[in-house]
Design an enzyme around this catalytic site. Structure first.
Site, PDB file in Angstrom:
ATOM      1  CB  CYS A 130      -0.951  -0.001   1.193  1.00 44.88           C
ATOM      2  SG  CYS A 130      -0.161  -0.333   2.783  1.00 44.88           S
ATOM      3  CG  HIS A 243      -1.212   4.274   4.185  1.00 44.06           C
ATOM      4  ND1 HIS A 243      -1.932   4.039   5.331  1.00 44.06           N
ATOM      5  CD2 HIS A 243      -0.728   3.051   3.784  1.00 44.06           C
ATOM      6  CE1 HIS A 243      -1.892   2.738   5.620  1.00 44.06           C
ATOM      7  NE2 HIS A 243      -1.170   2.124   4.696  1.00 44.06           N
TER       8      HIS A 243
END
Length: 340
Positions: A130, A243
């Site tokens: 990710c 994120h």
């Protein structure tokens, strides 16, 4: 004519997001099977206007299915991906198991869609980590213009990257802060995550880096350019989804911040929001549910020759996992299978 699609791990965070994105992007699905472990058999999930029942992956026959999107972790993938691939079903795997296999393409469609043709060696395609996925979306168009020598990245990664139990742990610990009689010791993480940051994601390696940091190095080299030097510090923060990354880039050639901003604005998958004023940037809370990777705080770094700094934010359950997997499926369908 559409595709017969399997989503394995359909009861988890990423699997559910895969179903949402397949629907949102109007992926040409003729038939859909949703799989999980035996304990979830019979659980219902929704797709479009349908209610589907989870099937036991142990008993499922992959023959005749076109693609399988896997979100079941490395251990289960090790068992079931070869079975699906041998049955003629192309596996798009979200785990780390095949990312570093030279016979398995590691794909971020905005960066290296042409590598999709390498799937035929094992009938498997890997989805990147990710934290890597959103970073390389930003790096690739800049690298094409000025050639990147070195990247220094610090990540601020949400707890959803560790799964539902981690999200519950943050929620329960946050509530406990306001209840002096309650104590929620860490189970998912090594230390309390609520109102804290933890500079430790995945296991430690011999050189002192963590495996998450190593992944960003190895995957960037495989996706963008083997000559790029990358050093990473990966940190878990008390954010549920999204994120963030602070990225410092050193180029071989000079790249003006204004030109970099223009390049990124024109690049696929990127949204530039970069105003030098209060609130003129994107935070992880604002990116949740969005397809884009957001770039802000683009500026020259005067401490190195040909340096730039930028801030990169993305929904890790989407671009960092489910969205990228669906984009790979779209690329495979468009470039290779050509049914949809």
């Amino acid at each position: 004519m559409g595709y017969r699609i399997v989503v394995a791990g359909a009861t988890g965070n990423v699997g559910r997001e895969m179903l949402n994105i397949l629907e949102e992007r109007h992926f040409p699905v003729d038939e859909l099977a949703v799989l999980a472990s035996r304990r979830s058999q019979g659980t219902e999930v929704t797709f479009a206007d349908k209610t589907l029942k989870i099937q036991d992956i142990e008993q499922f026959d992959f023959s005749g299915w076109d693609m399988a999107l896997f979100a079941i972790g490395s251990d289960a993938t090790k068992k079931f991906a070869p079975i699906a691939a041998a049955a003629g079903c192309v596996v798009i795997d979200n785990s780390s198991l095949y990312r570093y296999d030279p016979d398995v393409p590691l794909i971020v469609p905005e960066c290296n869609a042409d590598a999709i043709h390498g799937y035929a060696k094992k009938n498997i395609i890997a989805n990147p980590n990710c934290s890597t996925a959103q970073m390389v979306v930003a790096l690739k168009p800049l690298h094409d213009r000025a050639k990147i020598k070195r990247v220094v990245v610090s990540t601020y990664q949400s707890v959803s990257g560790s799964g539902k139990d981690a999200m519950d742990e943050l929620w329960d610990q946050t509530k406990a802060v306001y209840n002096p009689t309650s104590d929620v010791p860490p189970k998912v993480y090594t230390k309390e995550i609520a109102f804290n940051v933890i500079p430790h994601i995945d296991v430690f390696m011999e050189d002192g880096s963590t495996k998450e940091e190593w992944k960003m190095v190895a995957e960037t080299k495989k996706i963008v350019d083997t000559n790029i030097k990358v050093t990473a510090t990966c940190v878990r923060v008390p954010v549920f989804v999204g994120h963030s990354e602070s990225i410092n880039i050193e180029f071989e050639d000079f790249l003006d911040e204004d030109e970099a901003r223009d390049i990124l604005r024109e690049s696929p998958g990127i949204m530039v929001i970069d105003k030098r004023e209060d609130g003129g940037y994107v935070t992880p809370k604002e990116c949740v549910g969005d397809f884009a990777t957001f770039i802000s705080r683009i500026r020259q770094d005067s401490t190195v020759e040909n340096g730039l700094n930028l801030w990169c934010v993305s929904d890790n359950l989407r671009k960092g996992a489910a969205l990228n997997a669906v984009q790979i499926a779209e690329t495979l369908g468009r470039e290779v299978l050509k049914k949809g």
